[in-house]
Enzyme design. Structure first.
Site, PDB file in Angstrom:
ATOM      1  N   CYS A  46       0.856  -1.184   0.000  1.00  0.00           N
ATOM      2  CA  CYS A  46       0.000   0.000   0.000  1.00  0.00           C
ATOM      3  C   CYS A  46       0.895   1.238   0.000  1.00  0.00           C
ATOM      4  O   CYS A  46       1.674   1.437   0.939  1.00  0.00           O
ATOM      5  CB  CYS A  46      -0.898  -0.045   1.235  1.00  0.00           C
ATOM      6  SG  CYS A  46      -1.602   1.522   1.732  1.00  0.00           S
ATOM      7  N   CYS A  49       0.646   3.536   3.069  1.00  0.00           N
ATOM      8  CA  CYS A  49       1.157   2.850   4.262  1.00  0.00           C
ATOM      9  C   CYS A  49       2.680   2.942   4.304  1.00  0.00           C
ATOM     10  O   CYS A  49       3.269   3.186   5.361  1.00  0.00           O
ATOM     11  CB  CYS A  49       0.742   1.377   4.257  1.00  0.00           C
ATOM     12  SG  CYS A  49      -1.039   1.110   4.216  1.00  0.00           S
TER      13      CYS A  49
END
Length: 129
Positions: A46, A49
């Site tokens: 991600c 992230c």
């Protein structure tokens, strides 16, 4: 401490959680001391992230006395995905703020300033935006 951070690296100031039992143990261990837990929930691949992780790491170094930081990758195994569903995590990165054994709040996003504000708010510091 080098200048290059890798999202998959293990750092001793951010607890790496690998199963539901790890999360439950962390919460139980900090329930009596009333220390704030910031649980960083993300996915390995991600972008946001990965982007926010250096900020999480720096915060964990500077706030080690008052906040416990932990991280879990939701896509690590199937039981994690079920656990995230139980905790109503539907977007990542999600930061769960846990104190006294209960989830007190959450922040969804990767903005460093907002994350710091939320951590301070759940520590009891009055924050105005």
């Amino acid at each position: 401490m080098g200048d290059v951070l890798y999202y998959g690296d293990s750092h001793d100031t951010v607890a790496q959680l690998h199963c539901r039992e790890d999360v439950e143990k962390l919460i139980a261990d900090h329930k009596e001391v009333h220390k704030l837990i910031v649980l960083d929930v993300g996915l390995k691949h991600c972008g946001p992230c990965v982007k926010v992780y250096p900020a999480v790491l720096k915060l964990s170094w500077s706030m080690a006395d008052t906040v416990t930081f932990a991280r879990m990758n939701g896509d690590e195994n199937e039981s994690y995905m079920a656990f995230l569903k139980d905790m109503d995590v539907i977007e990542v990165p999600t930061f769960l703020f846990i104190r006294d054994g209960e989830i007190k709040g959450r922040y969804v996003g990767s903005a460093k300033g907002e994350l710091i504000g939320e951590i301070l708010r759940y520590q009891g510091v009055r924050v105005t935006y």
